[in-house]
Motif scaffolding. Sequence first.
Motif, mmCIF file in Angstrom:
data_model
loop_
_atom_site.group_PDB
_atom_site.id
_atom_site.type_symbol
_atom_site.label_atom_id
_atom_site.label_comp_id
_atom_site.label_asym_id
_atom_site.label_seq_id
_atom_site.Cartn_x
_atom_site.Cartn_y
_atom_site.Cartn_z
ATOM 1 N N LEU A 69 45.127 28.847 31.555
ATOM 2 C CA LEU A 69 44.436 29.198 30.322
ATOM 3 C C LEU A 69 43.653 28.005 29.790
ATOM 4 O O LEU A 69 44.009 26.850 30.039
ATOM 5 C CB LEU A 69 45.442 29.683 29.281
ATOM 6 N N ARG A 70 42.598 28.306 29.058
ATOM 7 C CA ARG A 70 41.743 27.228 28.547
ATOM 8 C C ARG A 70 42.522 26.294 27.641
ATOM 9 O O ARG A 70 42.325 25.090 27.642
ATOM 10 C CB ARG A 70 40.545 27.821 27.787
ATOM 11 N N TYR A 71 43.425 26.870 26.837
ATOM 12 C CA TYR A 71 44.298 26.092 25.959
ATOM 13 C C TYR A 71 45.387 27.021 25.445
ATOM 14 O O TYR A 71 45.418 28.208 25.765
ATOM 15 C CB TYR A 71 43.524 25.463 24.798
ATOM 16 N N GLY A 72 46.312 26.465 24.664
ATOM 17 C CA GLY A 72 47.421 27.252 24.158
ATOM 18 C C GLY A 72 47.111 27.878 22.806
ATOM 19 O O GLY A 72 45.990 28.342 22.565
ATOM 20 N N GLU A 73 48.088 27.884 21.915
ATOM 21 C CA GLU A 73 47.856 28.451 20.581
ATOM 22 C C GLU A 73 46.742 27.715 19.860
ATOM 23 O O GLU A 73 46.006 28.296 19.059
ATOM 24 C CB GLU A 73 49.136 28.392 19.746
ATOM 25 N N ALA B 197 49.416 28.092 30.454
ATOM 26 C CA ALA B 197 49.217 28.896 31.653
ATOM 27 C C ALA B 197 50.035 30.168 31.497
ATOM 28 O O ALA B 197 50.982 30.227 30.714
ATOM 29 C CB ALA B 197 49.636 28.132 32.904
ATOM 30 N N PHE B 198 49.695 31.198 32.267
ATOM 31 C CA PHE B 198 50.333 32.513 32.187
ATOM 32 C C PHE B 198 50.978 32.809 33.538
ATOM 33 O O PHE B 198 50.316 32.723 34.572
ATOM 34 C CB PHE B 198 49.275 33.558 31.843
ATOM 35 N N TYR B 199 52.267 33.141 33.509
ATOM 36 C CA TYR B 199 53.030 33.392 34.733
ATOM 37 C C TYR B 199 53.603 34.805 34.738
ATOM 38 O O TYR B 199 53.990 35.337 33.693
ATOM 39 C CB TYR B 199 54.182 32.392 34.863
ATOM 40 N N ALA B 200 53.686 35.388 35.914
ATOM 41 C CA ALA B 200 54.344 36.679 36.099
ATOM 42 C C ALA B 200 55.763 36.445 36.583
ATOM 43 O O ALA B 200 55.999 35.606 37.458
ATOM 44 C CB ALA B 200 53.588 37.522 37.121
ATOM 45 N N TYR C 10 45.545 32.408 25.352
ATOM 46 C CA TYR C 10 46.989 32.419 25.085
ATOM 47 C C TYR C 10 47.317 33.397 23.962
ATOM 48 O O TYR C 10 48.214 34.236 24.068
ATOM 49 C CB TYR C 10 47.431 31.007 24.718
ATOM 50 N N ASN C 11 46.564 33.299 22.856
ATOM 51 C CA ASN C 11 46.833 34.170 21.706
ATOM 52 C C ASN C 11 46.506 35.621 22.021
ATOM 53 O O ASN C 11 47.204 36.534 21.559
ATOM 54 C CB ASN C 11 46.051 33.690 20.488
#
Length: 530
Positions: A218-222, A229-232, A253-254
């Motif tokens: 992801l470009r950044y978090g909150e 990052a996003f995980y399955a 992220y949001n």
Amino acid sequence: MTDHPRRVTRALLSVSDKIGLIEFAKALAGHGVELVSTGGTAKAIAAAGLKVKDVSELTGFPEMMDGRVKTLHPKVHGGLLAIRDNKEHADAMKAHGIAPIDLLVVNLYPFEATVDKGAGYEDCIENIDIGGPAMIRAAAKNHDDVAVVVEAQDYPAVLDELAANAGATTLSLRRRLAAKAYARTAAYDAAISNWFAAELKDDAPDFRGFGGRLIQSLRYGENPHQTAAFYATPDKRPGVSTARQLQGKELSYNNINDTDAAYECVGEFDPTRTAACVIVKHANPCGVAEGPDLVTAYRRALACDSTSAYGGIIAVNRTLDAEAARAIIGIFTEVIIAPDATEEAISIIGGRKNLRLLLAGGLPDPRTVGLTAKTVAGGLLVQSRDNAVVEDMDIKVATRRAPTDAELRDLKFAFRVAKHVKSNTIIYAKDLATVGIGAGQMSRVDSARIAARKAQDAAAELKLAEPLTRGSVVASDAFFPFADGMLACIEAGATAVIQPGGSLRDEEVIKAADDHGIAMVFTGVRHFRH
């Protein structure tokens, strides 16, 4: 760090997923690499006309015990673990006839997929890989000399290096592959251990592991200064992690967090019974409604708080149709998530190029057993999913007056929504639609008043004579510790209340309800959401 190139002279390949295997093996053979393999992998390579040595030729032992024992041998692990520049290791290899293995290609038995398809206990056990993780960990430990590949998507990187370095790999690549290898075996062991804990009904095993596969960086978090990052996970729960994104910008992220909140809430509504729409802003529903069709449900959800809905997330529980799509694009929306969509609806949404459209392929089952986790300083808080649904609750009338059938229908609706709103939560509902939502306040009284104020604002915007809280019902996610919170709801116009009960002052609260002719029911189940 120097490149520290290591020529690949021998590769051991043993894969359950054979996608890309033959092309990769042919390319290795083209670099003069000797191919060693096992079982079905060896047969596939040989059938392609390539020369391959069976691992049993290497070890001098046949595969045995239904393939459970085939690579657990010094001639395999010695070939992987020997430090090439260490004289003692080299002498041991020579003395025992151990040939070096410079490249290991292993993907593991499909344990996660076996569990996911609902296989029985014995099938799951048989799909626990032993030799594969042992070899992967050995090769990864010795990454100064050995490259290890655990999935087909890394084949091109290895082949590019062999082509660029006269048949050798660089240390930088081997380190990246080793890190990935250890992460893969960690995630694999986490899936197995969590499956065992579930089978044994052990809610608090001595060790708990979680693992996942990267969906996207992801470009950044909150906030922009945070990485994310996003995980399955192995849990294939329908939702944002399973969805196909048909169009729109990359999810943030949001966006992901809010979309998950919206889809989990809309999953409470059975699509065979009713159409439903949830609008979420900052992880809280700002409008929820049922209706005979999606466009009606959307319009009624929007009417609850159209100001907050601007730039929100919309979830629906049925296939998105053209009429609903046209209504939704009437205001700026970040994400739409649905089980599916018609081609006409997809085309309509396509006119808003920045609007993300996600098709999840199904709805999350609110009764599903599972785990949730959140981090705290130095630890993880792990709990079972809140899978309580109001239809399964033993609802008891606490007041002299019982709710009417219409009130009870709305009470159950409101309590479904309360489950998905941050505590302290107050939900006003009327005719299967929210008319006021108070979320996340430190005081339940404040939540009641904020929700009522929201209803007043909506009434002003809709040019109604009075707010829709007049004649509404109200849901509280937890008990009223004092009568004041409920009295604030009554002041707003609520005629019936649903709450868990269980306060030391229940009798005081019941008396206040009776004094005002209000019907109140207890669920016995609390829905805190922090």
